[in-house]
Write a protein that holds these residues in place. Structure first.
Motif, PDB file in Angstrom:
ATOM      1  N   UNK A 210      -0.031  -8.524  38.425  1.00 37.70           N
ATOM      2  CA  UNK A 210       1.392  -8.267  38.627  1.00 37.70           C
ATOM      3  C   UNK A 210       1.964  -9.031  39.825  1.00 37.70           C
ATOM      4  N   UNK A 211       1.093  -9.609  40.653  1.00 33.74           N
ATOM      5  CA  UNK A 211       1.561 -10.367  41.809  1.00 33.74           C
ATOM      6  C   UNK A 211       2.333 -11.596  41.332  1.00 33.74           C
ATOM      7  N   UNK A 212       3.550 -11.763  41.881  1.00 31.70           N
ATOM      8  CA  UNK A 212       4.412 -12.860  41.479  1.00 31.70           C
ATOM      9  C   UNK A 212       5.360 -12.521  40.347  1.00 31.70           C
ATOM     10  N   UNK A 213       5.251 -11.297  39.788  1.00 29.80           N
ATOM     11  CA  UNK A 213       6.115 -10.872  38.691  1.00 29.80           C
ATOM     12  C   UNK A 213       7.266 -10.018  39.214  1.00 29.80           C
ATOM     13  N   UNK A 214       8.427 -10.114  38.554  1.00 30.43           N
ATOM     14  CA  UNK A 214       9.515  -9.231  38.923  1.00 30.43           C
ATOM     15  C   UNK A 214       9.358  -7.887  38.211  1.00 30.43           C
ATOM     16  N   UNK A 215      10.197  -6.918  38.564  1.00 27.45           N
ATOM     17  CA  UNK A 215       9.985  -5.557  38.054  1.00 27.45           C
ATOM     18  C   UNK A 215      10.253  -5.445  36.558  1.00 27.45           C
TER      19      UNK A 215
ATOM     20  N   UNK B  26       2.150   4.494  42.620  1.00 25.46           N
ATOM     21  CA  UNK B  26       1.152   5.578  42.563  1.00 25.46           C
ATOM     22  C   UNK B  26      -0.267   5.012  42.597  1.00 25.46           C
ATOM     23  N   UNK B  27      -0.534   4.039  41.762  1.00 24.38           N
ATOM     24  CA  UNK B  27      -1.890   3.479  41.672  1.00 24.38           C
ATOM     25  C   UNK B  27      -2.306   2.780  42.962  1.00 24.38           C
TER      26      UNK B  27
ATOM     27  N   UNK C 246       7.175   1.894  35.189  1.00 27.69           N
ATOM     28  CA  UNK C 246       6.226   0.848  35.582  1.00 27.69           C
ATOM     29  C   UNK C 246       6.183   0.716  37.102  1.00 27.69           C
ATOM     30  N   UNK C 247       7.357   0.792  37.739  1.00 25.07           N
ATOM     31  CA  UNK C 247       7.429   0.717  39.210  1.00 25.07           C
ATOM     32  C   UNK C 247       6.788   1.947  39.837  1.00 25.07           C
TER      33      UNK C 247
END
Length: 530
Positions: free
Chosen positions: A358-363, A383-384, A377-378
């Protein structure tokens, strides 16, 4: 040890015209600056022909607080020409830290300064933290602001409420203790917990103590978006009623719908100055910001610390309330999703392996990859990762950067979060970007004006003496660069790229960048307010 720098274009930090000359360094200090120096017993000659010789750059907003305890070497900052960093920003940093809060505070800090299991967290106070830094040695110079949130935590825990009179009195006592330990001022970040729960009177009383030491309030104000005018009025009131000097952190106006306030923001700066408040601000030269992803959640979600946040993220009713508040807003709260949008908030760092994709991805992309709506998803990502998620958000235009860059209150900073992943390119390039893009290419500033904003102006804003200017008797913090090639190289896709053009960086008389080569030496000092 004597070092002679010859034939350089000296830009001394004062704002005066550059001139060709020589500089003689003996041990840690500058002993002479003349058009030509002919000296015997020289140990080292640096030929600076066709290069600019300037004071070492001072980064007035840095987040190296944790990483510098893991390693004394800070190549990322050194390669920008930075010789001094100001730590303790945004009201949440390393010290003071009572032992009973270590576990919860590490989680709260992780999205901003990172986390570590290798350092000793039992230093308790600012004095203990600075001594630990001194013991491990450092390659650059470091000064510290005592963070409002840490003080509040020691006085009353992480509760999401206004402080009582007795608790404010306790905060003032802690502030005095930490200022006496050598802090240069008080920092606060009024979008971060627990600072966000404070009322204006709390800050006024603490700042009265800071003003006794001639210190500064360095403030991430309550709003940089829809309620920025009210926010600035609050800051000016704090300055007037406490007598403290005010330094706005990473000054900007966020969100297209709020750009209409820019001229009024400038008017408020001038109004505060006319009313006797000493005002300055720092700025990084990019139209995007970076912080912890947790700020997209309403303040109540963080009350009690990260452990309580995690409980709320597991609760479906709390999630519904978070979504409602994000969609409808809360008066006085900077709603990042409103002013930036899901599509303009990008993940820069996570801790776990399972979320590295997910690094580099927008929400929006995060939702698509996880096959969930953007909200859940956010929430699931926070949480994780137990809130240890970094982000970049796009908020403005280059014309706004230029407008604020030219103001007399401005000095340059990085606001660099050095977490792993894809950090904001400002971490690698803020100072070279100003010199390359805004001095050489766009000619927004003269060379001597830009250097002044990176050195003497920055030193004066924070209250640092004996640095920030090239003259005999000053510490030999010196940056030597090629004015024809200096530029930042990183972008938002590949940010971790060193800039071009920095040839030498000297800290207290010792080169740490030597003809373009980084050296693992530790000549830096921990600077305490005298």
């Amino acid at each position: 040890m004597k070092t002679l720098i010859k034939n350089g274009l000296i830009v001394d930090g004062s704002g005066d015209q550059p001139y060709i000359g020589d500089i003689l360094i003996e041990k840690e200090k500058i002993v002479a600056i003349e058009k030509s120096i002919d000296c015997k017993d020289i140990d080292r000659i640096i030929d600076a022909k066709d290069l600019v010789v300037a004071p070492g750059f001072i980064d007035t907003h840095s987040h190296s607080d944790l990483v510098i305890l893991e390693s004394p070497y800070n190549e990322v900052k050194a390669r920008q020409g930075i010789t001094t960093e100001i730590l303790g920003q945004d009201g949440i940093s390393m010290a003071p830290l009572p032992k009973e809060f270590i576990s919860s505070w590490k989680k709260n800090l992780a999205g901003l300064d990172g986390t570590s299991e290798s350092i000793n967290w039992t230093y308790e106070t600012t004095d203990g933290y600075l001594k630990q830094m001194e013991k491990s040695k450092v390659s650059l110079n470091y000064a510290y602001l005592v963070p409002h949130g840490n003080i509040r935590m020691e006085a009353m825990g992480l509760e999401g409420r206004a402080a009582t009179e007795e608790e404010i009195k306790k905060m003032c006592e802690i502030t005095r203790r930490e200022m006496e330990a050598g802090a240069f001022g008080l920092s606060t970040g009024l979008i971060y917990i627990p600072c966000t729960y404070s009322e204006t009177k709390e800050l006024i009383e603490m700042c009265k103590v800071v003003a006794e030491f001639n210190g500064e309030l360095v403030i991430h104000q309550r709003s940089e978006a829809g309620t920025i005018l009210e926010s600035m009025e609050e800051v000016i009131r704090i300055g007037k009623e406490s007598g403290v000097k005010v330094h706005f952190s990473h000054f900007k106006v966020c969100g297209k719908q709020n750009w209409k306030y820019i001229d009024e923001v400038v008017n408020l700066l001038e109004k505060g100055e006319k009313e006797g408040v000493k005002i300055s601000y720092d700025q990084y030269p990019y139209a995007a910001g970076s912080t912890m992803l947790g700020v997209v959640l309403p303040p109540w979600a963080h009350a009690g610390g990260t452990d309580k946040l995690i409980e709320r993220l597991k609760n479906e009713e709390d999630r519904k309330k978070m979504k409602f508040d994000i969609e409808n807003g809360i008066p006085g709260w900077d709603n990042f999703i409103e002013f930036a949008g899901f599509d303009q908030i990008f993940i820069t760092s996570v801790v776990s392996k399972k979320n590295q994709d997910l690094v580099g991805k927008n929400l929006i992309e995060v939702g698509e990859i996880r096959k969930k709506d953007q909200y859940n998803a956010t929430f699931d990502l926070l949480l994780e990762e137990e809130n240890a998620v970094g982000m970049v958000d796009f908020y403005g235009l280059e014309e706004h950067i230029i407008k604020f860059l030219k103001r007399p209150e401005q000095n340059v900073c990085t606001d660099a979060l050095l977490a792993k992943g894809k950090p904001h390119p400002r971490a690698y390039g803020s100072f070279p970007r100003v010199l390359g893009r805004y001095v050489r290419e766009k000619q927004v500033l003269k060379l001597q004006e830009a250097i002044y904003k990176m050195t003497k102006k920055a030193a004066e804003a924070i209250g640092i003496s004996e640095r920030g200017e090239l003259k005999p008797g000053m510490f030999a913090d010196i940056t030597i660069f090629n004015p024809k090639t200096i530029i930042d190289k990183g972008d938002y896709i590949n940010p971790a790229q060193f800039p071009e053009g920095i040839q030498y960086v000297i800290v207290n008389g010792t080169p740490i960048i030597d003809d373009g080569i980084f050296k693992k030496v530790s000549p830096g000092k921990v600077i305490r307010r005298k």
